[in-house]
Scaffold this motif. Sequence first.
Motif, PDB file in Angstrom:
ATOM      1  N   ILE A 188       0.846  -1.200   0.000  1.00 49.51           N
ATOM      2  CA  ILE A 188       0.000   0.000   0.000  1.00 49.51           C
ATOM      3  C   ILE A 188       0.880   1.248   0.000  1.00 49.51           C
ATOM      4  N   ALA A 189       1.938   1.194   0.846  1.00 47.75           N
ATOM      5  CA  ALA A 189       2.885   2.315   0.894  1.00 47.75           C
ATOM      6  C   ALA A 189       3.616   2.449  -0.448  1.00 47.75           C
ATOM      7  N   TYR A 190       3.925   1.303  -1.039  1.00 45.33           N
ATOM      8  CA  TYR A 190       4.621   1.288  -2.332  1.00 45.33           C
ATOM      9  C   TYR A 190       3.752   1.929  -3.419  1.00 45.33           C
ATOM     10  N   VAL A 191       2.468   1.537  -3.493  1.00 45.25           N
ATOM     11  CA  VAL A 191       1.562   2.086  -4.518  1.00 45.25           C
ATOM     12  C   VAL A 191       1.333   3.577  -4.286  1.00 45.25           C
ATOM     13  N   SER A 192       1.211   3.973  -3.001  1.00 42.76           N
ATOM     14  CA  SER A 192       1.014   5.390  -2.683  1.00 42.76           C
ATOM     15  C   SER A 192       2.207   6.217  -3.129  1.00 42.76           C
ATOM     16  N   ALA A 193       3.416   5.675  -2.883  1.00 48.04           N
ATOM     17  CA  ALA A 193       4.627   6.381  -3.322  1.00 48.04           C
ATOM     18  C   ALA A 193       4.716   6.406  -4.841  1.00 48.04           C
ATOM     19  N   TYR A 194       4.276   5.345  -5.477  1.00 47.30           N
ATOM     20  CA  TYR A 194       4.257   5.258  -6.941  1.00 47.30           C
ATOM     21  C   TYR A 194       3.346   6.331  -7.526  1.00 47.30           C
ATOM     22  N   LEU A 195       2.230   6.578  -6.835  1.00 50.81           N
ATOM     23  CA  LEU A 195       1.282   7.604  -7.282  1.00 50.81           C
ATOM     24  C   LEU A 195       1.874   9.012  -7.207  1.00 50.81           C
ATOM     25  N   LEU A 196       2.709   9.253  -6.185  1.00 49.41           N
ATOM     26  CA  LEU A 196       3.321  10.574  -6.043  1.00 49.41           C
ATOM     27  C   LEU A 196       4.233  10.879  -7.232  1.00 49.41           C
ATOM     28  N   LYS A 197       4.850   9.837  -7.790  1.00 44.80           N
ATOM     29  CA  LYS A 197       5.767  10.031  -8.908  1.00 44.80           C
ATOM     30  C   LYS A 197       5.038  10.077 -10.250  1.00 44.80           C
ATOM     31  N   HIS A 198       4.039   9.255 -10.405  1.00 42.18           N
ATOM     32  CA  HIS A 198       3.421   9.107 -11.719  1.00 42.18           C
ATOM     33  C   HIS A 198       2.032   9.738 -11.842  1.00 42.18           C
ATOM     34  N   ARG A 199       1.402  10.078 -10.732  1.00 37.10           N
ATOM     35  CA  ARG A 199       0.055  10.689 -10.690  1.00 37.10           C
ATOM     36  C   ARG A 199      -1.014   9.756 -11.248  1.00 37.10           C
ATOM     37  N   SER A 200      -0.796   9.159 -12.398  1.00 30.86           N
ATOM     38  CA  SER A 200      -1.702   8.129 -12.923  1.00 30.86           C
ATOM     39  C   SER A 200      -0.856   7.118 -13.689  1.00 30.86           C
ATOM     40  N   PHE A 201      -1.277   5.856 -13.662  1.00 27.99           N
ATOM     41  CA  PHE A 201      -0.467   4.834 -14.318  1.00 27.99           C
ATOM     42  C   PHE A 201      -1.340   3.633 -14.677  1.00 27.99           C
ATOM     43  N   SER A 202      -0.783   2.782 -15.522  1.00 28.19           N
ATOM     44  CA  SER A 202      -1.493   1.587 -15.970  1.00 28.19           C
ATOM     45  C   SER A 202      -1.447   0.509 -14.888  1.00 28.19           C
ATOM     46  N   PHE A 203      -2.568  -0.058 -14.621  1.00 29.79           N
ATOM     47  CA  PHE A 203      -2.645  -1.147 -13.642  1.00 29.79           C
ATOM     48  C   PHE A 203      -1.823  -2.343 -14.112  1.00 29.79           C
ATOM     49  N   ARG A 204      -1.880  -2.631 -15.416  1.00 33.33           N
ATOM     50  CA  ARG A 204      -1.123  -3.743 -15.973  1.00 33.33           C
ATOM     51  C   ARG A 204       0.380  -3.523 -15.795  1.00 33.33           C
ATOM     52  N   GLU A 205       0.838  -2.300 -16.087  1.00 35.66           N
ATOM     53  CA  GLU A 205       2.278  -1.999 -15.964  1.00 35.66           C
ATOM     54  C   GLU A 205       2.739  -2.115 -14.516  1.00 35.66           C
ATOM     55  N   THR A 219       0.410  -6.908  -4.364  1.00 28.81           N
ATOM     56  CA  THR A 219       0.185  -5.593  -4.983  1.00 28.81           C
ATOM     57  C   THR A 219      -1.270  -5.452  -5.421  1.00 28.81           C
ATOM     58  N   PHE A 220      -1.805  -6.536  -5.970  1.00 29.73           N
ATOM     59  CA  PHE A 220      -3.215  -6.534  -6.377  1.00 29.73           C
ATOM     60  C   PHE A 220      -4.115  -6.286  -5.162  1.00 29.73           C
ATOM     61  N   LEU A 221      -3.838  -6.953  -4.050  1.00 22.45           N
ATOM     62  CA  LEU A 221      -4.617  -6.754  -2.818  1.00 22.45           C
ATOM     63  C   LEU A 221      -4.486  -5.324  -2.306  1.00 22.45           C
ATOM     64  N   ALA A 222      -3.286  -4.755  -2.427  1.00 23.03           N
ATOM     65  CA  ALA A 222      -3.053  -3.376  -1.982  1.00 23.03           C
ATOM     66  C   ALA A 222      -3.889  -2.394  -2.799  1.00 23.03           C
ATOM     67  N   VAL A 223      -3.964  -2.639  -4.107  1.00 21.72           N
ATOM     68  CA  VAL A 223      -4.780  -1.776  -4.978  1.00 21.72           C
ATOM     69  C   VAL A 223      -6.247  -1.853  -4.574  1.00 21.72           C
ATOM     70  N   LEU A 224      -6.735  -3.054  -4.301  1.00 19.33           N
ATOM     71  CA  LEU A 224      -8.132  -3.224  -3.871  1.00 19.33           C
ATOM     72  C   LEU A 224      -8.410  -2.487  -2.563  1.00 19.33           C
ATOM     73  N   GLU A 225      -7.461  -2.552  -1.643  1.00 20.41           N
ATOM     74  CA  GLU A 225      -7.626  -1.855  -0.353  1.00 20.41           C
ATOM     75  C   GLU A 225      -7.683  -0.347  -0.552  1.00 20.41           C
ATOM     76  N   LEU A 226      -6.846   0.182  -1.435  1.00 23.60           N
ATOM     77  CA  LEU A 226      -6.831   1.624  -1.697  1.00 23.60           C
ATOM     78  C   LEU A 226      -8.115   2.070  -2.412  1.00 23.60           C
ATOM     79  N   ILE A 227      -8.648   1.215  -3.273  1.00 15.70           N
ATOM     80  CA  ILE A 227      -9.932   1.525  -3.912  1.00 15.70           C
ATOM     81  C   ILE A 227     -11.044   1.552  -2.863  1.00 15.70           C
ATOM     82  N   LYS A 228     -11.007   0.562  -1.974  1.00 17.24           N
ATOM     83  CA  LYS A 228     -12.017   0.458  -0.926  1.00 17.24           C
ATOM     84  C   LYS A 228     -11.986   1.662   0.007  1.00 17.24           C
ATOM     85  N   SER A 229     -10.782   2.122   0.350  1.00 19.30           N
ATOM     86  CA  SER A 229     -10.649   3.271   1.262  1.00 19.30           C
ATOM     87  C   SER A 229     -10.911   4.599   0.563  1.00 19.30           C
ATOM     88  N   GLY A 230     -10.998   4.572  -0.778  1.00 22.14           N
ATOM     89  CA  GLY A 230     -11.301   5.796  -1.516  1.00 22.14           C
ATOM     90  C   GLY A 230     -10.099   6.636  -1.861  1.00 22.14           C
TER      91      GLY A 230
END
Length: 252
Positions: A188-205, A219-230
């Motif tokens: 979750i921390a990894y995806v959040s940090a990834y967002l700070l650098k890329h702002r938007s990105f491909s889920f597949r990539e 990573t897939f579970l982390a994405v689902l958790e972030l979607i759930k939390s909004g």
Amino acid sequence: MGMELEFTLPVFSGPLELLLHLIEKNKVSIYDIPIAEITEQYMTVIEEMKRRDLDIMSEFLVMASTLLSIKAKMLLPKEETVSEDEEDPREELVRKLIEYRIVKNVSEKLRQMNEEAGCVCFRKPSIPEEILSYEEPVDVRELVKGLSLAKLNEIFEEVLKRADKRVDPVRSSFGRIKKEEVTVDEKIAYVSAYLLKHRSFSFRELLMEQSTKTEIIVTFLAVLELIKSGEIFTKQESIFSDIVIESRLSAA
């Protein structure tokens, strides 16, 4: 001339019921009982009752003495010094009669309701078992339509298959590889940090950048958790285009 009483002796549940019967029979007001006449009629009835059943007479005789006492008080001459507000000797008896009549009326109403309920019949269900047991098929993709969840899962499964193909069947059998520990919180921390650098990105990539199968799953579970939390949301420009992940903050 006193009131004449003609009746067929019914069964009375108690002295108050007998008194009510006499008052209604003579069509007099319960608030202004002609005590002398009613007492006389009451005594006539209980004399007849004595001949039939002595065991039920005790409470009726108590009421008889009460009536005679009230009658005596009302026949006594009033002294001039007595206040006009002096209590009517019949007052306590009237109160008991009113209370008894209320209870009797309610009891009768409940009895009628019980009898009416006994006449009600309920039809048993006649729906065929085939219809009762039928469950409409659920289309999971239709349920998640517009949420991109089905597409996310499709991409996830595709990336997992590719990860399996990348494994060398010969080299993977050499030695023992230590199990890699990856937590959802870390990803979750990894995806959040990834967002700070890329702002938007491909889920597949994002999934393709993970080096192991375990990392892909977490990573897939982390994405689902972030979607759930909004914190993030997904979008798809068209049916066949890739899923894009964006931060809610950046979108605002």
